[in-house]
Design a protein around this motif. Structure first.
Motif, PDB file in Angstrom:
ATOM      1  N   LEU A  62       0.793  -1.227   0.000  1.00  0.00           N
ATOM      2  CA  LEU A  62       0.000   0.000   0.000  1.00  0.00           C
ATOM      3  C   LEU A  62       0.826   1.277   0.000  1.00  0.00           C
ATOM      4  O   LEU A  62       0.437   2.267  -0.593  1.00  0.00           O
ATOM      5  CB  LEU A  62      -0.906   0.026   1.236  1.00  0.00           C
ATOM      6  N   VAL A  63       1.955   1.271   0.693  1.00  0.00           N
ATOM      7  CA  VAL A  63       2.729   2.488   0.929  1.00  0.00           C
ATOM      8  C   VAL A  63       3.995   2.490   0.086  1.00  0.00           C
ATOM      9  O   VAL A  63       4.720   1.500   0.043  1.00  0.00           O
ATOM     10  CB  VAL A  63       3.098   2.606   2.429  1.00  0.00           C
ATOM     11  N   SER A  64       4.254   3.622  -0.592  1.00  0.00           N
ATOM     12  CA  SER A  64       5.481   3.714  -1.375  1.00  0.00           C
ATOM     13  C   SER A  64       6.613   4.356  -0.578  1.00  0.00           C
ATOM     14  O   SER A  64       7.769   3.996  -0.745  1.00  0.00           O
ATOM     15  CB  SER A  64       5.251   4.493  -2.664  1.00  0.00           C
ATOM     16  N   LYS A  65       6.279   5.306   0.320  1.00  0.00           N
ATOM     17  CA  LYS A  65       7.333   5.985   1.073  1.00  0.00           C
ATOM     18  C   LYS A  65       6.748   6.619   2.328  1.00  0.00           C
ATOM     19  O   LYS A  65       5.622   7.115   2.317  1.00  0.00           O
ATOM     20  CB  LYS A  65       7.965   7.058   0.192  1.00  0.00           C
ATOM     21  N   ILE A  66       7.527   6.612   3.430  1.00  0.00           N
ATOM     22  CA  ILE A  66       7.174   7.312   4.659  1.00  0.00           C
ATOM     23  C   ILE A  66       8.336   8.231   5.004  1.00  0.00           C
ATOM     24  O   ILE A  66       9.483   7.794   5.083  1.00  0.00           O
ATOM     25  CB  ILE A  66       6.921   6.344   5.828  1.00  0.00           C
ATOM     26  N   VAL A  67       8.035   9.524   5.187  1.00  0.00           N
ATOM     27  CA  VAL A  67       9.055  10.510   5.531  1.00  0.00           C
ATOM     28  C   VAL A  67       8.724  11.047   6.922  1.00  0.00           C
ATOM     29  O   VAL A  67       7.586  11.441   7.186  1.00  0.00           O
ATOM     30  CB  VAL A  67       9.079  11.674   4.517  1.00  0.00           C
ATOM     31  N   ALA A  68       9.722  11.050   7.809  1.00  0.00           N
ATOM     32  CA  ALA A  68       9.537  11.579   9.162  1.00  0.00           C
ATOM     33  C   ALA A  68      10.567  12.673   9.402  1.00  0.00           C
ATOM     34  O   ALA A  68      11.737  12.524   9.050  1.00  0.00           O
ATOM     35  CB  ALA A  68       9.704  10.469  10.189  1.00  0.00           C
ATOM     36  N   TYR A  69      10.117  13.795   9.988  1.00  0.00           N
ATOM     37  CA  TYR A  69      11.034  14.855  10.349  1.00  0.00           C
ATOM     38  C   TYR A  69      10.560  15.490  11.648  1.00  0.00           C
ATOM     39  O   TYR A  69       9.401  15.354  12.039  1.00  0.00           O
ATOM     40  CB  TYR A  69      11.209  15.884   9.230  1.00  0.00           C
ATOM     41  N   PRO A  70      11.444  16.187  12.371  1.00  0.00           N
ATOM     42  CA  PRO A  70      11.094  16.672  13.709  1.00  0.00           C
ATOM     43  C   PRO A  70      10.093  17.818  13.686  1.00  0.00           C
ATOM     44  O   PRO A  70      10.083  18.648  12.787  1.00  0.00           O
ATOM     45  CB  PRO A  70      12.428  17.136  14.283  1.00  0.00           C
ATOM     46  N   GLU A  71       9.255  17.854  14.717  1.00  0.00           N
ATOM     47  CA  GLU A  71       8.323  18.954  14.973  1.00  0.00           C
ATOM     48  C   GLU A  71       8.934  19.751  16.125  1.00  0.00           C
ATOM     49  O   GLU A  71       9.146  19.217  17.214  1.00  0.00           O
ATOM     50  CB  GLU A  71       6.954  18.398  15.361  1.00  0.00           C
ATOM     51  N   LEU A  72       9.241  21.027  15.875  1.00  0.00           N
ATOM     52  CA  LEU A  72       9.916  21.851  16.871  1.00  0.00           C
ATOM     53  C   LEU A  72       8.966  22.856  17.501  1.00  0.00           C
ATOM     54  O   LEU A  72       8.055  23.365  16.844  1.00  0.00           O
ATOM     55  CB  LEU A  72      11.090  22.591  16.231  1.00  0.00           C
ATOM     56  N   ASP A  73       9.204  23.147  18.783  1.00  0.00           N
ATOM     57  CA  ASP A  73       8.441  24.169  19.485  1.00  0.00           C
ATOM     58  C   ASP A  73       8.873  25.535  18.967  1.00  0.00           C
ATOM     59  O   ASP A  73      10.070  25.803  18.804  1.00  0.00           O
ATOM     60  CB  ASP A  73       8.701  24.059  20.994  1.00  0.00           C
ATOM     61  N   LYS A  74       7.914  26.422  18.686  1.00  0.00           N
ATOM     62  CA  LYS A  74       8.232  27.728  18.109  1.00  0.00           C
ATOM     63  C   LYS A  74       9.036  28.598  19.057  1.00  0.00           C
ATOM     64  O   LYS A  74       9.924  29.346  18.636  1.00  0.00           O
ATOM     65  CB  LYS A  74       6.946  28.448  17.718  1.00  0.00           C
ATOM     66  N   ASP A  75       8.761  28.536  20.371  1.00  0.00           N
ATOM     67  CA  ASP A  75       9.430  29.401  21.327  1.00  0.00           C
ATOM     68  C   ASP A  75      10.803  28.881  21.737  1.00  0.00           C
ATOM     69  O   ASP A  75      11.803  29.592  21.660  1.00  0.00           O
ATOM     70  CB  ASP A  75       8.558  29.578  22.576  1.00  0.00           C
ATOM     71  N   SER A  76      10.862  27.638  22.191  1.00  0.00           N
ATOM     72  CA  SER A  76      12.109  27.118  22.744  1.00  0.00           C
ATOM     73  C   SER A  76      12.994  26.435  21.701  1.00  0.00           C
ATOM     74  O   SER A  76      14.188  26.289  21.923  1.00  0.00           O
ATOM     75  CB  SER A  76      11.806  26.130  23.869  1.00  0.00           C
TER      76      SER A  76
END
Length: 97
Positions: free
Chosen positions: A25-39
């Motif tokens: 079903l899936v051709s690719k999964i991309v993961a990247y960090p979610e950063l807090d805007k302030d810190s």
């Protein structure tokens, strides 16, 4: 005389391992960090899943919603699904006094 054995849909679903089913079903999964805007600290991950077929938000549209026997048309979906997974601060909760 040969007897034909019918296979139910559930038999077909569990014929393969979950890994093989996902590869189909899936051709690719991309993961990247979610950063807090302030810190600027990482608070989770953003995921982008690319499917081989347009199955995200697909469906059927009835030609006459009041008379479903008149048939339906297929509504194509999208191939990409994005989302965010936030970290869970685990551990034992503080004891209440």
């Amino acid at each position: 005389m040969l007897e034909s054995k019918s296979i139910s849909e559930t038999d077909l679903e569990f014929n393969k391992s979950p890994r093989e089913a996902i590869k189909g079903l899936v051709s690719k999964i991309v993961a990247y960090p979610e950063l807090d805007k302030d810190s600027g600290k990482q608070i989770g991950h953003k995921l982008k899943i690319n499917f081989k077929l347009p199955i995200v938000k697909d469906g059927i549209v009835y030609r006459d919603p009041n008379d479903k026997s008149k048939g339906y048309d297929l509504k194509n979906g999208r191939r990409i699904k994005s989302g965010t997974v936030e970290f869970h601060k685990g551990g034992k909760p503080k004891k209440k006094d």
